[in-house]
Write an enzyme that holds these catalytic residues in place. Structure first.
Site: not given
Length: 342
Positions: A267, A308, A116
């Site tokens: 993620h 993380k 886009e």
């Protein structure tokens, strides 16, 4: 009524207070009061502070042993992840600003957020309404993204533009043994579009890698599918990109994450930072709840449990629709505190 424990109350010494408009309309001061306003205004205030800490770290001098690194470019490697609707709407211009001025080090996006950007260089996306009839729009050849509209003609222009590039890429794959990856394809398209309105034009110019592991999940994938019958043979290697993304995290001095939305892009960035036992700075902006167990809604604290985000980090999640708050976040951080020329 239980008497207040005075020692405990001292831990909470910030008074809830908003801005007094009797002092005049001053948006800088209004935003400064967000940290003490409560609810999501306070979370946005905390996010602004976290990003400014990220920038301060990035602008600090790198350790001597890292200065000759081919991968690490600054004292804090900043990962910006966003879902495709951020490029569909006007957040594209804020993301382009960050990339144009080398304020972030890599991008992670879904396929729609790649195509886009290029389509907008060929024809505009239009404002519509959330309640327009899907059946009526279908008969008119118009596609709806929330309250945004994309005419079918835009995709026809995209197809006409990209098919000859795919032809060239196959020729180069065969003659020059180029191993195409999603990031190399996006880099090539950024070069070909040659338009300063494009996010990925600036990513190409500034050598900022753009990762899209699900590059086939959108119009780009449709074009690859059509092209595979016209001129088969294009091979796209996602493992080489995974090594590059993970190594950006592994070899970084420090890392910061800014994530708009959830799912794959969230993620993918977090998992790369797991490879270095967690990011040092983190800001999430999304509307998702954690109670269905989805990664989109997972809190920063859940990410800490996986390694993380670092245990001593101070991550922030803002529960908000990103188009409302991301411009304020960029304006109060990068636009004010990161050296750049307009």
């Amino acid at each position: 009524m239980q008497p207040t424990d005075q020692e405990s109350s001292k831990k909470f010494n910030s008074e809830v207070k908003g801005y007094d408009l009797n002092e005049g309309v001053n948006y800088d001061k209004i935003l400064e009061t967000f940290i003490n306003t409560g609810f999501q205004a306070t979370n946005l205030g905390k996010a602004i502070n976290e990003v400014n800490r990220m920038i301060k770290c990035k602008l600090s001098e790198m350790p001597e042993e890292k200065k000759d690194s081919m991968i690490t470019k600054s004292n804090c490697t900043i990962f910006l992840g966003y879902t495709s609707n951020m490029i569909s709407c006007g957040m594209r211009e804020y993301i382009r600003f960050l990339v144009q001025h080398k304020m972030v080090d890599c991008l992670v996006c879904t396929a729609g957020g790649i195509e886009e950007d290029f389509i907008k260089c060929l024809a505009p996306t239009l404002n519509g309404d959330f309640h327009l009839s899907g059946s009526q729009l279908r008969t008119e050849g118009i596609n709806r993204i929330g309250n945004l509209l994309i005419p079918n003609d835009n995709y026809c222009k995209f197809e006409d533009w990209i098919m000859p590039i795919f032809d060239q890429m196959i020729d180069e794959q065969e003659k020059n043994k180029i191993n195409w990856t999603p990031s190399k394809i996006i880099n090539r398209l950024g070069k070909e579009i040659n338009n300063p309105d494009s996010v990925y034009y600036w990513a190409y110019k500034n050598d900022i890698p753009v990762f899209s592991p699900a590059l086939t999940d959108g119009s780009l994938g449709d074009m690859m599918y059509f092209h595979s019958y016209r001129k088969p043979g294009l091979v796209v290697d996602i493992l080489e990109d995974l090594r590059l993304l993970n190594n950006l995290a592994v070899h970084a001095c420090n890392t910061g994450m800014i994530i708009l939305g959830g799912g794959l892009i969230k993620h993918h960035v977090l998992n790369a930072n797991l490879m270095r036992n967690g990011a040092d700075f983190s800001v999430f902006i999304n509307t998702a709840s954690e109670y269905d167990g989805s990664d989109a809604g997972a809190s920063p604290d859940e990410a800490i449990s996986w390694g993380k985000i670092r245990r001593d980090a101070k991550p922030v999640k803002v529960f908000a629709e990103a188009s409302l708050v991301f411009p304020l976040l960029v304006g109060e951080t990068f636009a004010k505190n990161f050296p750049h020329k307009i």
